[in-house]
Design an enzyme around this catalytic site. Structure first.
Site, PDB file in Angstrom:
ATOM      1  N   GLY A   1       0.745  -1.169  -0.025  1.00 36.10           N
ATOM      2  CA  GLY A   1      -0.012  -0.030   0.086  1.00 36.10           C
ATOM      3  C   GLY A   1       0.764   1.253  -0.093  1.00 36.10           C
ATOM      4  O   GLY A   1       1.960   1.270   0.353  1.00 36.10           O
TER       5      GLY A   1
ATOM      6  N   ASP B   1      -5.732 -12.012   3.820  1.00 35.59           N
ATOM      7  CA  ASP B   1      -6.878 -11.398   3.409  1.00 35.59           C
ATOM      8  C   ASP B   1      -7.728 -10.845   4.521  1.00 35.59           C
ATOM      9  O   ASP B   1      -8.197 -11.804   5.335  1.00 35.59           O
ATOM     10  CB  ASP B   1      -7.809 -12.414   2.811  1.00 35.59           C
ATOM     11  N   ILE B   2      -7.930  -9.543   4.691  1.00 35.98           N
ATOM     12  CA  ILE B   2      -8.771  -9.174   5.670  1.00 35.98           C
ATOM     13  C   ILE B   2      -9.974  -9.343   5.763  1.00 35.98           C
ATOM     14  O   ILE B   2     -10.823  -9.236   6.876  1.00 35.98           O
ATOM     15  CB  ILE B   2      -8.299  -7.559   5.987  1.00 35.98           C
TER      16      ILE B   2
ATOM     17  N   THR C   1      -9.633   1.398  -2.155  1.00 38.48           N
ATOM     18  CA  THR C   1      -9.222   2.806  -2.432  1.00 38.48           C
ATOM     19  C   THR C   1      -9.759   3.442  -3.871  1.00 38.48           C
ATOM     20  O   THR C   1      -9.279   4.617  -3.884  1.00 38.48           O
ATOM     21  CB  THR C   1      -7.763   3.022  -2.125  1.00 38.48           C
TER      22      THR C   1
ATOM     23  N   TYR D   1     -17.315   5.241  -1.896  1.00 42.69           N
ATOM     24  CA  TYR D   1     -16.047   5.107  -1.241  1.00 42.69           C
ATOM     25  C   TYR D   1     -16.334   5.783  -0.080  1.00 42.69           C
ATOM     26  O   TYR D   1     -16.010   5.216   0.882  1.00 42.69           O
ATOM     27  CB  TYR D   1     -14.928   5.684  -2.021  1.00 42.69           C
TER      28      TYR D   1
ATOM     29  N   LYS E   1     -16.413   4.018   3.768  1.00 43.32           N
ATOM     30  CA  LYS E   1     -15.442   4.393   4.941  1.00 43.32           C
ATOM     31  C   LYS E   1     -16.045   5.019   6.289  1.00 43.32           C
ATOM     32  O   LYS E   1     -15.612   4.768   7.328  1.00 43.32           O
ATOM     33  CB  LYS E   1     -14.438   5.468   4.300  1.00 43.32           C
TER      34      LYS E   1
ATOM     35  N   TRP F   1      -5.660  13.104   0.447  1.00 43.34           N
ATOM     36  CA  TRP F   1      -4.703  13.599  -0.660  1.00 43.34           C
ATOM     37  C   TRP F   1      -3.267  12.971  -0.569  1.00 43.34           C
ATOM     38  O   TRP F   1      -2.435  13.703  -0.588  1.00 43.34           O
ATOM     39  CB  TRP F   1      -4.854  14.900  -0.683  1.00 43.34           C
TER      40      TRP F   1
HETATM   41  N1  NAP Z   1      -4.592   7.445  -1.132  1.00 41.47           N
HETATM   42  C1  NAP Z   1      -5.148   8.550  -0.558  1.00 41.47           C
HETATM   43  O1  NAP Z   1      -5.123   9.504  -1.092  1.00 41.47           O
HETATM   44  C2  NAP Z   1      -6.124   8.403   0.594  1.00 41.47           C
HETATM   45  C3  NAP Z   1      -6.618   9.659   1.064  1.00 41.47           C
HETATM   46  C4  NAP Z   1      -7.388   9.494   2.385  1.00 41.47           C
HETATM   47  C5  NAP Z   1      -7.328   8.079   2.604  1.00 41.47           C
HETATM   48  N2  NAP Z   1      -6.867   7.255   2.458  1.00 41.47           N
HETATM   49  C6  NAP Z   1      -6.780   5.811   3.342  1.00 41.47           C
HETATM   50  O2  NAP Z   1      -5.650   5.528   3.641  1.00 41.47           O
HETATM   51  C7  NAP Z   1      -5.673   4.382   3.749  1.00 41.47           C
HETATM   52  C8  NAP Z   1      -4.214   3.507   3.002  1.00 41.47           C
HETATM   53  O3  NAP Z   1      -4.588   4.054   1.746  1.00 41.47           O
HETATM   54  P1  NAP Z   1      -3.508   3.923   0.249  1.00 41.47           P
HETATM   55  O4  NAP Z   1      -3.897   4.944  -0.642  1.00 41.47           O
HETATM   56  O5  NAP Z   1      -2.194   3.662   1.021  1.00 41.47           O
HETATM   57  O6  NAP Z   1      -4.085   2.290  -0.041  1.00 41.47           O
HETATM   58  P2  NAP Z   1      -3.566   1.644  -1.330  1.00 41.47           P
HETATM   59  O7  NAP Z   1      -2.242   1.993  -1.789  1.00 41.47           O
HETATM   60  O8  NAP Z   1      -4.597   1.448  -2.470  1.00 41.47           O
HETATM   61  O9  NAP Z   1      -3.274   0.190  -0.684  1.00 41.47           O
HETATM   62  C9  NAP Z   1      -4.196  -0.831  -0.329  1.00 41.47           C
HETATM   63  C10 NAP Z   1      -3.573  -1.936   0.557  1.00 41.47           C
HETATM   64  O10 NAP Z   1      -4.758  -2.692   0.846  1.00 41.47           O
HETATM   65  C11 NAP Z   1      -4.576  -4.035   0.711  1.00 41.47           C
HETATM   66  N3  NAP Z   1      -5.652  -4.636   0.437  1.00 41.47           N
HETATM   67  C12 NAP Z   1      -6.613  -4.737  -0.653  1.00 41.47           C
HETATM   68  N4  NAP Z   1      -7.537  -5.574  -0.102  1.00 41.47           N
HETATM   69  C13 NAP Z   1      -7.175  -6.411   0.877  1.00 41.47           C
HETATM   70  C14 NAP Z   1      -7.865  -7.595   1.386  1.00 41.47           C
HETATM   71  N5  NAP Z   1      -8.720  -8.249   1.173  1.00 41.47           N
HETATM   72  N6  NAP Z   1      -6.906  -8.075   2.584  1.00 41.47           N
HETATM   73  C15 NAP Z   1      -5.910  -7.533   2.602  1.00 41.47           C
HETATM   74  N7  NAP Z   1      -5.406  -6.607   2.173  1.00 41.47           N
HETATM   75  C16 NAP Z   1      -5.980  -5.992   1.131  1.00 41.47           C
HETATM   76  C17 NAP Z   1      -3.848  -3.855  -0.634  1.00 41.47           C
HETATM   77  O11 NAP Z   1      -2.842  -4.974  -1.015  1.00 41.47           O
HETATM   78  P3  NAP Z   1      -2.842  -5.514  -2.373  1.00 41.47           P
HETATM   79  O12 NAP Z   1      -1.797  -4.911  -2.866  1.00 41.47           O
HETATM   80  O13 NAP Z   1      -2.257  -7.152  -2.226  1.00 41.47           O
HETATM   81  O14 NAP Z   1      -3.941  -5.264  -3.112  1.00 41.47           O
HETATM   82  C18 NAP Z   1      -2.755  -2.822  -0.370  1.00 41.47           C
HETATM   83  O15 NAP Z   1      -1.815  -3.144   0.364  1.00 41.47           O
HETATM   84  C19 NAP Z   1      -6.929   3.599   3.177  1.00 41.47           C
HETATM   85  O16 NAP Z   1      -7.616   3.646   4.711  1.00 41.47           O
HETATM   86  C20 NAP Z   1      -7.449   4.938   2.441  1.00 41.47           C
HETATM   87  O17 NAP Z   1      -8.911   4.948   2.870  1.00 41.47           O
HETATM   88  C21 NAP Z   1      -6.176   7.435   1.375  1.00 41.47           C
END
Ligand code: NAP
Length: 293
Positions: free
Chosen positions: A16, A42-43, A68, A131, A135, A157
Site C-alpha cells: 500500500g 486477506d482481511i 481505495t 467510497y 469509509k 490526498w
Molecule cells: N490514497 C489516498 O489519497 C488516501 C486519502 C485519504 C485516505 N486514505 C486511506 O488511507 C488508507 C491507505 O490508503 P492507500 O492509498 O495507501 O491504499 P492503497 O495504496 O490502495 O493500498 C491498499 C492496500 O490494501 C491491501 N488490500 C486490499 N484488499 C485487501 C484484502 N482483502 N486483504 C488484505 N489487504 C488488502 C492492498 O494489498 P494488495 O496490494 O495485495 O491488493 C494494499 O496493500 C486507506 O484506509 C484509505 O482509505 C487514502
C-alpha cells in the site's frame, strides 16, 4: 506506547502507498513491523486473520488496507463495503481479544465539502460517494464496537513513494504533453506518506485514541498541487485550471475537505510541516532516486 522492539502487524504494509511508509517509520523507530499484502493475509477472512495473529502474537495492529479506488467503487459497492465498512470492526474485535491497540485509517472523503473552514474530527460525516459512505460506515462500526484502544486517523490526498499517486501521474503526463488540465475547484490537504507515518507514530507515543486528523499543513486545489509539482520537477508543461464539470468522474468528490489538525497538534505538540516542503522532498528526493522507499 513505547514502540522499541514491539511487533506491529500492518495490513497493507507491503504494497500500500501509506502502508509502505508506515512499515519504514516503525522500522526506523526500532519496532518490528510485519508488513502484509492481500496475498499474505486477506482481511475479509477473519478466521485467517485470527490464526495469523495467533502465530505472530503482535503488540499492535495497524489497518492500512482498504478499497481505495474511488470511481470504481461506484460499480463495486459490495467489495468497497466489505473492505471499508465490514472488515475494520472485525479487525478491532481481534485486537480487543488480545488487548492490543488498533490503528485504522479513514479519509477526508467522509465529508461532503459544504464547509469553508477546515473539518474538525468531531464534525459529522456526510459522504456522498460509495467510497466515502463505505469509509464512514467503517468509522461508525468501530465507534459502535467501542474498543477503547482504537485510534482512527483521517488522512487526505496522499502522495509518496512506493505506489502510483496523483503527483507522479501528473509528472508522467507532463513528460509527454506540453499542456495538461487539472481541476481547480476542489480544495484539500495534500499529505506526504512518510510524514503521515511519522505523525501516526507520534499519536501512538501519546497513547491517542478516538478520531484524529493528520495531514501536512496548508491547503490547495488539485491544480495548485499539480502546478507546484511540475515547477519543482522543472518540466516545461502548462497546467491549465479547469472546473470539476470539465472533468466528469463517476464518483462525486467534496469541493472542500481540508482537515483541521488542531487536535493532533494539541495531542502530540507537533505541527506538521507545509505540504510544499513535503512535496519538494518527494519530487526532488524520492522521485529523483527512483521512488525507492
Ligand atoms: N490514497 C489516498 O489519497 C488516501 C486519502 C485519504 C485516505 N486514505 C486511506 O488511507 C488508507 C491507505 O490508503 P492507500 O492509498 O495507501 O491504499 P492503497 O495504496 O490502495 O493500498 C491498499 C492496500 O490494501 C491491501 N488490500 C486490499 N484488499 C485487501 C484484502 N482483502 N486483504 C488484505 N489487504 C488488502 C492492498 O494489498 P494488495 O496490494 O495485495 O491488493 C494494499 O496493500 C486507506 O484506509 C484509505 O482509505 C487514502
Amino acid at each position: 506506547m513505547e514502540l522499541k522492539g514491539k511487533s506491529v502487524i500492518i495490513f497493507g504494509g507491503r504494497t500500500g502507498l501509506l502502508g509502505q511508509a508506515l512499515t519504514r517509520a516503525f522500522r526506523l523507530a526500532g519496532a518490528r513491523p510485519v508488513p502484509l499484502s492481500s496475498q499474505d493475509c486477506d482481511i475479509l477472512d477473519p478466521r485467517g486473520v485470527d490464526l495469523l495473529l495467533d502465530r505472530r502474537d503482535p503488540d499492535l495492529m495497524v489497518n492500512a488496507a482498504a478499497y481505495t479506488q474511488v470511481d470504481l467503487a461506484e460499480d463495486q459497492e459490495e467489495m468497497a463495503f466489505a473492505l471499508n465498512a465490514t472488515a475494520p470492526p472485525l479487525l478491532a474485535s481481534l485486537a480487543a481479544k488480545r488487548l492490543i491497540p488498533f490503528v485504522h485509517f479513514s479519509t477526508d472523503f467522509v465529508f461532503c465539502g459544504n464547509k469553508h473552514t477546515p473539518y474538525l474530527p468531531y464534525d459529522d460525516p456526510c459522504p456522498f460517494s460509495v467510497y466515502g459512505i463505505s469509509k464512514a460506515d467503517g468509522e461508525r462500526g468501530l465507534l459502535r464496537f467501542g474498543y477503547e484502544r482504537t485510534l482512527i486517523i483521517r488522512i487526505s490526498w496522499l502522495f509518496g513513494p512506493g505506489r502510483t499517486n496523483f503527483v507522479d501521474k501528473i509528472l508522467s503526463l507532463c513528460e509527454t504533453r506540453g499542456t495538461i488540465s487539472v481541476v481547480n475547484d476542489q480544495t484539500g490537504s495534500p499529505s506526504y506518506t512518510p510524514d503521515v507515518a511519522v505523525n501516526t507514530l507520534a499519536l501512538l507515543a501519546h497513547d491517542a485514541t478516538g478520531i484524529h486528523h493528520v495531514a501536512n499543513s496548508g491547503e490547495t486545489t488539485w491544480h495548485g498541487l499539480a502546478s507546484e509539482a511540475v515547477a519543482l520537477a522543472g518540466l516545461d508543461c502548462t497546467v491549465e485550471p479547469v472546473p470539476t464539470s470539465a472533468y466528469p468522474t463517476k464518483a462525486v468528490r467534496p469541493a472542500y475537505s481540508v482537515l483541521d489538525l488542531s487536535r493532533f497538534i494539541q495531542t502530540t505538540g507537533v505541527t506538521p510541516r507545509h505540504w510544499k516542503q513535503a512535496l519538494a522532498d518527494y519530487v526532488l528526493g524520492d522521485l529523483r532516486r527512483g521512488s525507492v522507499i
